[in-house]
Design a protein around this motif. Structure first.
Motif: not given
Length: 289
Positions: A258-278
């Motif tokens: 019908a001309g539309y799409t739906f997308a979904m994903h899960y994201g998670r931080g696996f490495r970082g410094e000095n910030r909140a984990q996604t």
């Protein structure tokens, strides 16, 4: 596209969405997680060629980022305040191809962001309309299944100050591309964020750059699973240290006739410094006409 290059069918909606915004620019506190365009999915930049008339696209993005951990200065995860960041982005896009060269396109877009931050540790909540973003973009199609382009956007400081709005102008620019080969597709970008001077503190925030990559595989015309990786880095400034995070993503796209799409994903931080984990759930709904 299902038809041969040179015809003018109505392209699938997931191929009409443009790279359009830097989510992190809506947030005044740099501690919030989620990379700048961590919400994008496959075909985000697969813009069309040889259109017989201009196209219009409405995209609704949304994500919930539940932040319970943070990265310290040596890259270890430690406890943090229990904060939920809820974001809704409504985007309208108008675009067209040049008559002189139908492989080149031009467009403009406007994005209205709604933001809610719930600090469950401090038992506080703030919400409102954050600073809107508007600007233009151009693209070129080297082949029928590939696109390269760039955008140049402005954050306008007219949003609610309860969510960090109304404080500074900001320039956001990116280079993006996508390519498809049989059932496999790859999407990527590099985004730069240049903040202006704060009207309250008279200081300029640190510059940020980020990159986002998605690889998807079309199992059927309806179903496309994908994986991705994001990376964002903010320079040290105003007494704050350099911060960065790398995020892994796992998701699914549903494309309807019908001309539309739906997308979904899960994201998670696996490495970082000095910030909140996604730690986020990202959703995207697209309709084009």
């Amino acid at each position: 596209m299902s038809k041969q290059y040179g015809e003018t069918p109505k392209p699938p909606a997931h191929r009409l969405t443009s790279a359009a915004l830097l989510l992190a620019c809506f947030f005044s506190p740099a501690a919030y997680a989620e990379t700048s365009r961590g919400f994008i999915g496959p075909f985000e930049y697969q813009l069309p060629g040889n259109l017989s008339k201009p196209i219009n696209v409405v995209v609704q993005y949304g994500y919930i980022d539940r932040e319970h951990k943070q990265w310290n200065g040596v890259g270890n995860k430690i406890g943090a305040a229990n904060v939920d960041v809820n974001v809704g982005l409504t985007k309208y896009v108008h675009a067209w191809n040049l008559e002189s060269n139908p492989d080149v396109g031009i467009g403009w877009e406007v994005i209205a962001p709604l933001l809610s931050v719930q600090d469950k540790t401090a038992r506080t909540t703030s919400s409102g309309l954050a600073d809107p973003v508007a600007g233009g973009f151009v693209w070129y199609k080297p082949t029928k299944d590939s696109t390269i382009g760039t955008d140049f956007l402005f954050q306008v400081p007219v949003g609610s100050n309860t969510v960090g709005g109304g404080d500074r102008w900001r320039i956001i620019q990116s280079v993006f591309g996508t390519v498809k080969s049989d059932n496999l597709n790859y999407t990527a970008d590099i985004v730069w964020d240049w903040p202006g001077k704060s009207t309250g503190t008279r200081t300029t925030a640190a510059k940020t750059w980020s990159t986002h990559h998605r690889v998807g595989y079309s199992v059927t015309a309806l179903l496309l699973p994908y994986i991705g990786v994001d990376y964002e880095r903010q320079e040290a400034k105003n007494g704050q240290p350099t911060s960065y995070e790398a995020v892994g993503n796992l998701g699914l796209v549903l494309t309807f006739p019908a001309g539309y799409t739906f997308a979904m994903h899960y994201g998670r931080g696996f490495r970082g410094e000095n910030r909140a984990q996604t730690n986020s759930i990202n959703a995207r709904f697209v309709y084009a006409w």
